[in-house]
Design a protein around this motif. Structure first.
Motif, PDB file in Angstrom:
ATOM      1  N   UNK A   1       0.827  -1.212   0.000  1.00  0.00           N
ATOM      2  CA  UNK A   1       0.000   0.000   0.000  1.00  0.00           C
ATOM      3  C   UNK A   1       0.857   1.256   0.000  1.00  0.00           C
ATOM      4  N   UNK A   2       1.972   1.204   0.707  1.00  0.00           N
ATOM      5  CA  UNK A   2       2.833   2.388   0.792  1.00  0.00           C
ATOM      6  C   UNK A   2       3.388   2.783  -0.569  1.00  0.00           C
ATOM      7  N   UNK A   3       3.671   1.790  -1.433  1.00  0.00           N
ATOM      8  CA  UNK A   3       4.238   2.113  -2.746  1.00  0.00           C
ATOM      9  C   UNK A   3       3.174   2.161  -3.838  1.00  0.00           C
ATOM     10  N   UNK A   4       1.902   1.983  -3.482  1.00  0.00           N
ATOM     11  CA  UNK A   4       0.826   2.111  -4.458  1.00  0.00           C
ATOM     12  C   UNK A   4       0.491   0.852  -5.225  1.00  0.00           C
ATOM     13  N   UNK A   5       0.947  -0.312  -4.734  1.00  0.00           N
ATOM     14  CA  UNK A   5       0.606  -1.585  -5.376  1.00  0.00           C
ATOM     15  C   UNK A   5      -0.715  -2.114  -4.818  1.00  0.00           C
ATOM     16  N   UNK A   6      -1.296  -3.077  -5.526  1.00  0.00           N
ATOM     17  CA  UNK A   6      -2.539  -3.707  -5.096  1.00  0.00           C
ATOM     18  C   UNK A   6      -2.209  -5.001  -4.370  1.00  0.00           C
ATOM     19  N   UNK A   7      -2.536  -5.077  -3.076  1.00  0.00           N
ATOM     20  CA  UNK A   7      -2.222  -6.240  -2.257  1.00  0.00           C
ATOM     21  C   UNK A   7      -3.381  -7.228  -2.280  1.00  0.00           C
ATOM     22  N   UNK A   8      -3.086  -8.445  -2.732  1.00  0.00           N
ATOM     23  CA  UNK A   8      -4.079  -9.523  -2.750  1.00  0.00           C
ATOM     24  C   UNK A   8      -3.682 -10.524  -1.672  1.00  0.00           C
ATOM     25  N   UNK A   9      -4.473 -10.606  -0.625  1.00  0.00           N
ATOM     26  CA  UNK A   9      -4.165 -11.481   0.506  1.00  0.00           C
ATOM     27  C   UNK A   9      -4.754 -12.864   0.271  1.00  0.00           C
ATOM     28  N   UNK A  10      -3.955 -13.889   0.518  1.00  0.00           N
ATOM     29  CA  UNK A  10      -4.421 -15.272   0.408  1.00  0.00           C
ATOM     30  C   UNK A  10      -4.391 -15.893   1.800  1.00  0.00           C
ATOM     31  N   UNK A  11      -5.528 -16.474   2.204  1.00  0.00           N
ATOM     32  CA  UNK A  11      -5.648 -17.086   3.519  1.00  0.00           C
ATOM     33  C   UNK A  11      -6.437 -18.376   3.386  1.00  0.00           C
ATOM     34  N   UNK A  12      -6.471 -19.177   4.444  1.00  0.00           N
ATOM     35  CA  UNK A  12      -7.079 -20.504   4.326  1.00  0.00           C
ATOM     36  C   UNK A  12      -8.598 -20.457   4.234  1.00  0.00           C
ATOM     37  N   UNK A  13      -9.238 -19.708   5.130  1.00  0.00           N
ATOM     38  CA  UNK A  13     -10.691 -19.652   5.163  1.00  0.00           C
ATOM     39  C   UNK A  13     -11.135 -18.196   5.266  1.00  0.00           C
ATOM     40  N   UNK A  14     -12.444 -18.001   5.261  1.00  0.00           N
ATOM     41  CA  UNK A  14     -12.982 -16.646   5.326  1.00  0.00           C
ATOM     42  C   UNK A  14     -12.986 -16.077   6.740  1.00  0.00           C
ATOM     43  N   UNK A  15     -12.499 -16.847   7.721  1.00  0.00           N
ATOM     44  CA  UNK A  15     -12.548 -16.390   9.115  1.00  0.00           C
ATOM     45  C   UNK A  15     -11.806 -15.076   9.312  1.00  0.00           C
ATOM     46  N   UNK A  16     -10.729 -14.855   8.559  1.00  0.00           N
ATOM     47  CA  UNK A  16      -9.926 -13.651   8.730  1.00  0.00           C
ATOM     48  C   UNK A  16     -10.101 -12.664   7.566  1.00  0.00           C
ATOM     49  N   UNK A  17     -11.107 -12.902   6.730  1.00  0.00           N
ATOM     50  CA  UNK A  17     -11.294 -12.053   5.553  1.00  0.00           C
ATOM     51  C   UNK A  17     -11.464 -10.580   5.922  1.00  0.00           C
ATOM     52  N   UNK A  18     -12.406 -10.281   6.819  1.00  0.00           N
ATOM     53  CA  UNK A  18     -12.664  -8.885   7.153  1.00  0.00           C
ATOM     54  C   UNK A  18     -11.470  -8.243   7.841  1.00  0.00           C
ATOM     55  N   UNK A  19     -10.797  -9.010   8.700  1.00  0.00           N
ATOM     56  CA  UNK A  19      -9.620  -8.465   9.379  1.00  0.00           C
ATOM     57  C   UNK A  19      -8.529  -8.112   8.369  1.00  0.00           C
ATOM     58  N   UNK A  20      -8.372  -8.919   7.334  1.00  0.00           N
ATOM     59  CA  UNK A  20      -7.370  -8.632   6.310  1.00  0.00           C
ATOM     60  C   UNK A  20      -7.756  -7.409   5.482  1.00  0.00           C
ATOM     61  N   UNK A  21      -9.034  -7.270   5.187  1.00  0.00           N
ATOM     62  CA  UNK A  21      -9.490  -6.069   4.484  1.00  0.00           C
ATOM     63  C   UNK A  21      -9.267  -4.832   5.349  1.00  0.00           C
ATOM     64  N   UNK A  22      -9.576  -4.957   6.627  1.00  0.00           N
ATOM     65  CA  UNK A  22      -9.359  -3.834   7.537  1.00  0.00           C
ATOM     66  C   UNK A  22      -7.874  -3.496   7.659  1.00  0.00           C
ATOM     67  N   UNK A  23      -7.005  -4.506   7.476  1.00  0.00           N
ATOM     68  CA  UNK A  23      -5.556  -4.295   7.578  1.00  0.00           C
ATOM     69  C   UNK A  23      -4.965  -3.718   6.303  1.00  0.00           C
TER      70      UNK A  23
END
Length: 329
Positions: A167-189
């Motif tokens: 985010x600091x350099x203006x790239x698009x970060x695509x997070x990969x995780x095992x399940x949707x349990x942490x989806x919202x937390x990753x979006x918030x991060x």
């Protein structure tokens, strides 16, 4: 005497013991730190379990990150004085320079006067995650504005650091995780998109997100079968940087994608940065500036007391954490 954590045999968290050992003064070019907080890393669990790149002589100490107050300095140390608040750059050998203890001794070149706005827990959570992510994404991949970067194990401290750096350099970060349990937390991060391995088709989702140009950079800690869908979604000339190996399954070599797209698949250790003074200074400047401006913000999942080191390691291996585990002394 001082209390330190050691293990006399390899095994699970229960092999860790808090013991009293003699406290030696710092040698030439060294500083001795009264430790206030420790940052825990998976590498320490691997060393304890005899699965790390180092093989210790037992009994062995362990630990890669600490923050605290300089207690004493050795001969030839000029840039530090007793009373300075500092944090530690992870050394190349945690066997030689273990952090888990009430006192720890390090070469002065691995000690940093961190921004005064950081508390002890946050200061102990900085260097491993941001140096690891910086070395891969900025130093090696040259991540820049407009890039798509896939970050696996995204809820780990390194994964979250990678999201912030992207985010600091203006790239698009695509997070990969095992399940949707942490989806919202990753979006918030700060993740722009989240892909769940157990619930979605990885290659299809990455192609949907990145479009026909594909993903230029992949930052992977997992390995195993996901190599094939990851490389299938990459752009021509893209680079996959492997810094882990969490999967217990074999990692296939995706020959068709590598050949047809002229991909680079590269192994990476943070020692490439910490062992190079020029690169380390550039990394420190990038990270300190980000900390001061607030674009880099270590996320602390949970804090344990020093006497709870066994429980802290059990939690480290649970994979339930979101961010860094810290131990206070």
């Amino acid at each position: 005497m001082t209390r330190v954590v050691r293990f006399h045999q390899h095994g699970g968290p229960e092999v860790l013991r808090i013991e009293d050992v003699a406290l030696s003064p710092p040698g030439s070019g060294e500083v001795q730190i009264r430790v206030k907080a420790l940052g825990l890393n998976r590498a320490e669990a691997l060393l304890r379990a005899a699965s790390y790149i180092e093989t210790p002589t037992l009994p062995s100490g362990l630990g890669l990150e600490a923050a605290g107050v300089i207690e004493a300095i050795g001969v030839g140390v000029k840039d530090f004085a007793p009373g300075d608040s500092v944090s530690v750059i992870p050394p190349q050998s945690m066997i030689r320079w273990p952090a888990y203890g009430e006192f720890a001794t390090y070469p002065a070149g691995l000690v940093v006067k961190h921004p005064p706005s950081l508390d002890w827990q946050t200061a102990a959570a900085v260097w491993m995650q941001y140096l690891t992510a910086y070395g891969a994404l900025i130093d090696i991949a040259g991540l820049h504005s407009g890039d798509h970067v896939v970050i696996t194990a995204a809820s780990s401290s390194v994964g979250l650091a990678a999201i912030q750096i992207a985010n600091r350099v203006g790239a698009t970060a695509i997070a990969v995780t095992r399940t949707s349990a942490k989806r919202q937390a990753l979006l918030d991060a700060g993740a722009a998109e989240v892909v769940t391995l157990a619930e979605e088709d990885l290659a299809a989702r990455l192609n949907e997100i990145a479009g026909p140009e594909g993903v230029r950079v992949v930052f992977d800690a997992v390995g195993g079968p996901i190599f094939e869908p990851l490389t299938a979604a990459m752009s021509r000339g893209g680079i996959l940087i492997e810094y882990g190996g969490l999967s217990r399954e074999p990692t296939p070599f995706p020959l068709p994608a590598v050949l047809s797209k002229t991909l680079t698949l590269r192994g990476y250790l943070v020692h490439e940065i910490t062992g190079n003074p020029v690169k380390l200074e550039a990394a420190k400047a990038f990270i300190v500036e980000g900390l001061e401006h607030g674009t880099l913000r270590p996320l602390i999942d949970r804090t344990f007391a020093f006497d709870q080191i066994v429980e802290a390691h059990r939690y480290l291996e649970s994979n339930e954490q979101f961010g860094k585990i810290v131990v206070t002394i």
